[in-house]
Design an enzyme around this catalytic site. Structure first.
Site, mmCIF file in Angstrom:
data_model
loop_
_atom_site.group_PDB
_atom_site.id
_atom_site.type_symbol
_atom_site.label_atom_id
_atom_site.label_comp_id
_atom_site.label_asym_id
_atom_site.label_seq_id
_atom_site.Cartn_x
_atom_site.Cartn_y
_atom_site.Cartn_z
ATOM 1 N N CYS A 37 53.796 -86.229 13.903
ATOM 2 C CA CYS A 37 52.921 -85.397 14.727
ATOM 3 C C CYS A 37 53.738 -84.263 15.362
ATOM 4 C CB CYS A 37 52.271 -86.270 15.799
ATOM 5 S SG CYS A 37 51.449 -85.369 17.109
ATOM 6 N N CYS A 40 53.546 -83.933 19.095
ATOM 7 C CA CYS A 40 54.293 -84.999 19.784
ATOM 8 C C CYS A 40 55.764 -84.609 19.942
ATOM 9 C CB CYS A 40 54.178 -86.305 19.000
ATOM 10 S SG CYS A 40 52.491 -86.919 18.825
#
Length: 456
Positions: A37, A40
């Site tokens: 991600c 993230c």
């Protein structure tokens, strides 16, 4: 040693006391993320700054700790959950600034509560129930959606369907569940509702009344319908509501496409303690999720008022307010309106309250035993009669004997002597074509006689 104790505290955080505290000084941040991600990874420097300032952070990789991700109902990464005294205080989805995370960590764990005005003085062991409208500003954009395997059973109480019949009941209930966004001029809160009737181009949503306590039923209402994996948004109009003792409401919408309403529990059908059930609701404004439960009490609250209510296992969280409670046949038996977090139970408006609301807008046929196909099949009568009388005219028109949903205000229903006729013109050979709806405000006796001549 301290790190080990902290990890254990996080894993069991959801199971410990839900009692609110006065401050968020002991708040913990749970960082749900994924190695694949990009947002993230972009958040890592900000999370590191929080840790350096003394904020305890629990990092959860949703791919390797799927059970914990399912337990918290994580659907997107990154998601940041703030826990204080074993209770989830708030959560943020997507990339956040340092200030946003610090504000979330400082949130009062008690939060703004919406009382249901319960005054059951003879039942002190059951404190006055309270629930909250999920606070929302605007839905966070999706950054990364979890895989189907990691979102399966996102609600902690979801179980595998034991039979095809029950699976069909769940599917019908889910298809009729909607999300409501109630705007008050400063933002909006999210709740849940269930489509219980259709009439021409309109549909009727049953929900709880406290969603409209602040706005008095006025202001903008957006209703999200979930169709084929897509979300469609339409405007809603409050038809009637009670935000106090019964906490029930009706909202009219125009879906723009055919939709099947759920069957409502009929008069004379009993709900008993120990009976299994399931609910749908929009946790914190998310898409609808199912929770399996059991009835733990019938009419335990507001007995001095004679108000019908049901108590179930598992306290509903913010955003499930107004969501439906269903029996194993998929019939709606209650509407979510309160939660007792200390007792870990939910309080729902019961069958009598649902019927009371329908009576106020002249829709008693929705809970008539004749309108229940399940009861009809059980008694060997085949399919039941339609909920409203339909008569065909020579030009393929169809006239339902009743008022349009948008006109079903209690004040309009009170004067039954002033009737009107709604005519729906449709192509019998191509029912998918758009219908034409016309209103005859003052039908003459000759007009009514003509209808009776051609009715069949």
């Amino acid at each position: 040693m301290k790190k080990a104790l902290f990890a254990v505290a996080i894993v069991f955080a959801i199971a410990v006391s839900d009692a609110p505290s006065a401050s968020a000084a002991n708040a913990i941040l749970i960082d749900f993320s994924s190695a694949h991600c990009p947002p993230c990874r972009a958040m890592q420097p900000i999370i590191s700054r929080l840790e350096q300032s003394g904020v305890p952070v629990r990092h959860v990789n949703v791919e390797t700790e799927q059970d914990l991700a399912r337990r918290y109902g994580i659907r997107q990464t990154p998601t940041f959950v703030v826990v204080s005294d074993g209770k989830e205080v708030t959560r943020l989805v997507g990339m956040q600034s340092l200030q946003d995370l610090q504000s979330a960590l400082a949130t009062n764990p008690g939060g703004p509560l919406v009382p249901t005005r319960s005054q059951a003085k003879s039942f002190e062991q059951f404190p006055s129930p309270q629930t909250r409208l999920a606070p929302m500003g605007a839905f966070a954009p999706s950054n990364q959606t979890l895989t189907a395997a990691s979102t399966m059973g996102a609600s902690p109480s979801v179980e595998t369907m034991p039979s095809i019949r029950l699976a069909d009941a769940v599917e019908r209930a889910q298809a009729a569940t909607v999300r409501l966004r109630v705007h008050d001029g400063r933002g909006y809160g999210a709740g849940t509702g269930t489509i219980v009737d259709t009439h021409g181009e309109e549909a009727l949503v049953l929900t709880c009344g406290h969603l409209f306590r602040e706005t008095k039923g006025q202001g903008k209402i957006e209703v999200d319908l979930f169709v084929g994996g897509e979300t469609r948004t339409v405007l809603g109009q409050v038809i009637d509501y009670d935000a106090e003792d019964r906490d029930i409401a009706l909202v009219a919408i125009r879906p723009g496409f055919p939709i099947e309403p759920v069957q409502v529990i009929t008069s004379g059908t009993q709900v008993s303690t120990g009976q299994t059930a399931f609910s749908f609701g929009c946790d914190r404004g998310d898409d609808p999720s199912r929770r399996d439960t059991r009835i733990t009490g019938v009419d335990k609250y507001n007995q001095h008022l004679g108000v019908s209510n049901l108590e179930i296992q598992g306290a509903p969280i913010d955003g499930r307010s107004g969501g439906g409670l269903f029996d194993e046949q998929g019939r709606l038996i209650g509407v979510c309106n309160a939660a007792d977090y200390k007792g870990d139970v939910g309080i729902y408006a019961g069958p009598g309250t649902v019927h009371w609301q329908f009576d106020r807008v002249n829709l008693a046929h929705l809970y008539s035993p004749k309108a229940d196909p399940i009861a009809a099949q059980t008694s060997g009568q085949g399919q039941s009669a339609p909920p409203e009388r339909m008569v065909s005219l020579p030009n393929d028109s169809v006239m339902p004997a009743g008022l349009p949903l948008s006109a079903m205000q209690p004040s309009a229903i009170a004067e039954n002597s002033d009737q009107e006729v709604i005519v729906i013109v449709r192509d019998r050979r191509n029912p998918a074509n758009q219908s034409q709806v016309m209103t005859v405000a003052e039908p003459t006796a000759e007009f009514m006689q003509m209808i009776e001549r051609y009715a069949r």
